[in-house]
Design a protein around this motif. Structure first.
Motif, PDB file in Angstrom:
ATOM      1  N   GLN A 184       0.806  -1.223   0.000  1.00  0.00           N
ATOM      2  CA  GLN A 184       0.000   0.000   0.000  1.00  0.00           C
ATOM      3  C   GLN A 184       0.839   1.274   0.000  1.00  0.00           C
ATOM      4  O   GLN A 184       0.267   2.370   0.007  1.00  0.00           O
ATOM      5  N   GLY A 185       2.155   1.144   0.021  1.00  0.00           N
ATOM      6  CA  GLY A 185       2.965   2.354  -0.024  1.00  0.00           C
ATOM      7  C   GLY A 185       4.435   2.081   0.247  1.00  0.00           C
ATOM      8  O   GLY A 185       4.776   1.361   1.187  1.00  0.00           O
ATOM      9  N   TRP A 186       5.304   2.656  -0.581  1.00  0.00           N
ATOM     10  CA  TRP A 186       6.755   2.634  -0.363  1.00  0.00           C
ATOM     11  C   TRP A 186       7.106   3.967   0.287  1.00  0.00           C
ATOM     12  O   TRP A 186       6.907   5.032  -0.289  1.00  0.00           O
ATOM     13  N   ARG A 187       7.633   3.937   1.506  1.00  0.00           N
ATOM     14  CA  ARG A 187       7.754   5.156   2.317  1.00  0.00           C
ATOM     15  C   ARG A 187       9.184   5.671   2.472  1.00  0.00           C
ATOM     16  O   ARG A 187       9.389   6.643   3.205  1.00  0.00           O
ATOM     17  N   LEU A 188      10.151   5.070   1.824  1.00  0.00           N
ATOM     18  CA  LEU A 188      11.554   5.440   2.029  1.00  0.00           C
ATOM     19  C   LEU A 188      12.148   5.999   0.745  1.00  0.00           C
ATOM     20  O   LEU A 188      12.139   5.325  -0.298  1.00  0.00           O
ATOM     21  N   GLN A 189      12.679   7.216   0.822  1.00  0.00           N
ATOM     22  CA  GLN A 189      13.288   7.830  -0.351  1.00  0.00           C
ATOM     23  C   GLN A 189      14.573   7.094  -0.727  1.00  0.00           C
ATOM     24  O   GLN A 189      15.472   6.925   0.099  1.00  0.00           O
TER      25      GLN A 189
END
Length: 775
Positions: free
Chosen positions: A208-213
């Motif tokens: 539901q989401g990739w949160r790390l740059q």
């Protein structure tokens, strides 16, 4: 003549203090120590105490202690209202001393000793880490049971020697499904450290989401950090047309790591592979098996989108891990490895050919090969891989270097024992008791969460050493971990409510010695801890201490009401005039017989008058026996219901519904139907977001295009009592009210009822808030 070392001098003075009668206050006037988690060893003196008041001086001896003492002083001021003063070592009369002694008689780097006597309070440790934990305990000593903000604190004389039972005392925070701000994560780290937890396992990638740059792969956050705002996500974004987005920049990650390091919390990142990767594949479709680009997932559950286990994917993961290792100094990095649905791998000729070329028998072994390559990469770079126990459950082999998080707690921790016997270090995190997204009680106002309930008592009684483990295998258990998965935790308020007070139970499991395990003692220490949390601004759940009402029909139209609390401590006090109960209200001692038109309110109180939970209310009138909340009804499947948030109304609190996902059906046993003419329902249609639950959905034939709610007598195939069309409700947002006449069969009196929604729940899951009959 040689100078006596300060640490030896303090130990000698401690013995002298304990041998001396008196002190600043008599022991009978001094609150007993109430510490959480329970220290390893406590030796209270027979009498005597030391007072700490405004202006008391704090002195440090040793490098690295100044910042620890400064934060301790600030916390005491913020929560207890006492304003202590940092002084120089030359101060003649310090009330509190922090001392660093590499040869101190304490256990390990995290150990410390506190001595309290008529000459002051001294915290001695080998390292700043030990001093930090000593400061946590000292803060609790200054906020004893019944403490009042700003009042001097009388601390009973004695000696505390303390150190942790396990090195890994962790909380998993899922930022993939719902995103937390940096400020909120730092608050959580601070609160964790006050419970002496030392690992934040940070779950930053999900379907539901990739949160790390990751600068080398910008699409991971440009595409993978956003999903369509489905269901209640639209309330968070402000519109269904505005996507739900969020990720952490490199600078933000470094800030969180810095903040945690100051509080002796190790931030361990989790990059979950090869499953839970739909967001990454949405960003770079070549990472998947099919070559197609999926949307970032808006459902919950287990997605079938797995990474392609080829060399190109391995290079991508290595690149990601390089960036992760630059950002996170922890020696541990979690690779996940859980819930990898192999259907796409099995359907791929290329993946099957790869499996055969490697000489592997099945896809679980292929996952083991893939994860082993990544684990080896971490080891070559001086890191240690962490991952879940799923492949042990599947009969495959995990990388030998992997620290195993065991979440399959069924069958007497068989999987954890198997991991230990294979030579793995194991962290215990059984879903049955330490998954804190699960709801905490069956109270009508319990917050959202998946089933079954994980109560405070269940958390406290978690088995840490698997049955049957020998001494060597028991030593392989290196830690305890609570997990907060955030499918149903959209806000930080939800996070707090889910974590506290259960996190206190888990911290005691992780820190305190096994022989200190004492449920009743834990409950006795909770009031002081709850007061500290209020001072810290923690929005904890009071479910374990809140009164529950069991109402039955009595003689002559009266009601018989039984009150109880889940945890059992304190005294329940009640009123019958609708006023809020207080410490002087009538104590509950036996079931009550109350007349019609009574408003009963009840709350539980500790012996010192501390209110353990907010008052709960039960109205007793004709409608009491003729109506039920949906949460008071049984599910037709017999399975425990999920608790799902409804839409926020224009006024009032958000409703929470008890729903058997995929089966919109409820049972009301022994409903009183005599003279009934009419029925009213309050219902809401919730967006379907339940992923793999779809395969088990129960579809019921509709009599109209929009469907209807039906009420049947006796069973779900019994006589139809009422049909409530959904044409008006189906397009509505939020809760809507339906009503209909009731066609009673002859002789209807007390009957079992089945209430269900027709249609396919995957088109929208119906929830039942309330059902009320009238004459």
């Amino acid at each position: 003549m040689s100078r006596v070392a300060p640490s030896r001098l303090f130990r000698c003075m401690a013995v002298a203090w304990l041998a001396t009668a008196g002190g600043a206050a008599a022991a009978s006037d001094t609150p007993a120590w109430s510490l959480m988690p329970q220290p390893a060893s406590m030796q209270p003196a027979a009498s005597g105490s030391f007072d700490v008041a405004d202006g008391a001086e704090v002195v440090v001896y040793g490098a690295g202690l100044q910042s620890i003492a400064d934060r301790f002083v600030q916390r005491v001021a913020d929560t207890g209202g006492l304003h202590l003063r940092m002084a120089t070592a030359a101060s003649a009369h310090p009330a509190i001393t922090f001392e660093l002694d590499p040869h101190a008689d304490v256990v390990g780097d995290a150990g410390y000793r506190i001595t309290v006597g008529d000459q002051g309070i001294r915290v001695v440790s080998r390292t700043p880490r030990g001093a930090f934990y000593g400061g946590v305990t000292l803060w609790q000593l200054l906020t004893p049971p019944g403490w009042m903000r700003g009042a001097p604190a009388a601390v009973a004389d004695g000696v505390i020697d303390d150190h942790p039972r396990f090195a890994w005392r962790a909380l998993l925070l899922d930022s993939g499904r719902h995103f937390q701000s940096v400020a909120d994560i730092e608050k959580l780290i601070d609160w964790m450290s006050q419970g002496k937890l030392d690992v934040l396992l940070w779950h930053v990638t999900e379907d539901q989401g990739w949160r790390l740059q990751i600068p080398e792969y910008p699409e991971l956050t440009r595409v993978g950090a956003c999903r369509k705002a489905v269901g209640l996500d639209a309330e968070l974004t402000g519109s269904a047309d505005k996507p739900y987005c969020g990720y952490y920049t490199e600078a933000e990650v470094r800030e969180i790591v810095r903040y945690a390091t100051e509080r002796y919390v190790d931030v361990v990142p989790e990059i979950d592979l090869p499953g839970h990767s739909q967001a990454a594949i949405a960003a770079y479709p070549w990472l998947g098996v099919t070559g197609r680009r999926p949307a970032v997932w808006t459902d919950w559950g287990v997605s079938p989108w797995l990474l392609d286990p080829n060399e190109k994917t391995l290079r991508f993961v290595d690149d990601v891990l390089d960036e992760v290792m630059r950002l996170f100094p922890s020696k541990y990095i979690s690779l996940g490895g859980d819930e990898a649905d192999k259907q796409q791998w099995n359907a791929s000729p290329e993946v099957r050919a790869q499996m055969h070329s490697l000489g592997l028998a099945n896809m679980d072994q292929l996952q083991g090969w893939f994860m082993g390559r990544l684990a080896d990469y971490l080891v070559r770079h001086g890191r240690r891989p962490v991952g879940w126990d799923d492949e042990i459950v599947a009969g495959a082999t995990l990388p030998a270097t992997q620290l195993v998080m065991s979440w399959h707690g069924d069958d007497n921790e068989r999987v954890a024992l198997q991991a230990a016997r294979q030579g793995h270090d194991v962290v215990m995190t059984p879903q049955e008791s330490l998954y804190f997204d699960h709801y905490q009680s069956s109270l009508p106002d319990e917050w959202a969460g998946p089933p079954p309930a994980a109560t405070l008592r269940q958390a406290y009684d978690t088995a840490i050493i698997p049955p049957g483990a020998n001494a060597a295998e028991a030593r392989r258990i290196v830690g305890v971990q609570a997990s907060l998965w955030t499918e149903q935790m959209p806000t930080f308020a939800h996070d707090q409510h889910a974590l506290f007070p259960r996190l206190a139970a888990m911290s005691e499991l992780a820190w305190s010695p096994a022989d200190a395990h004492d449920w009743n003692g834990f409950l006795q220490r909770m009031p002081a801890e709850l007061a500290r949390w209020r001072a810290l601004g923690i929005g904890y759940a009071d479910s374990a201490f809140a009164p529950a009402f069991q109402v039955a029909a009595g003689a002559d139209g009266a009601f018989r009401v039984t009150l109880s609390t889940q945890a059992g401590p304190g005294t329940i006090r009640y009123t019958t005039d609708g006023s809020a109960p207080g410490i002087h209200s009538t104590p509950y001692t036996q079931p009550l017989t109350l007349t019609d038109r009574t408003t009963l309110r009840a709350a539980a109180f500790a012996p010192d008058g501390f209110e353990l939970a907010a008052p709960r209310t039960q109205v007793l009138d004709e409608a009491t026996s003729l109506s039920r909340d949906g949460g008071a009804l049984a599910t037709c499947s017999g399975q425990p219901a999920s608790r799902l948030d409804g839409s926020r109304p224009a006024q009032g609190t958000r409703p929470v519904y008890a729903v058997d996902i995929g089966n919109a059906c409820w049972l009301w046993p022994q409903a009183q139907l005599s003279g009934i003419r009419h029925v009213a329902l309050a219902v809401e249609r919730i967006a379907w977001r339940f992923g793999d639950e779809a395969r088990d959905a129960t579809v019921r034939r509709k009599a109209s295009a929009a469907g209807e709610f039906e009420i049947h007598a006796g069973s779900c195939t019994g006589p139809l009592l009422a049909s409530l069309p959904l044409e008006r409700a189906a397009p509505a947002k939020g809760q809507i009210h339906l009503d209909a006449d009731v066609a009673l069969p002859a002789g209807a009196g007390v009957r079992d009822l089945c209430i269900y929604a027709t249609g396919d729940p995957r088109d929208g899951q119906w929830a039942l808030a309330h059902v009320a009959f009238s004459k």
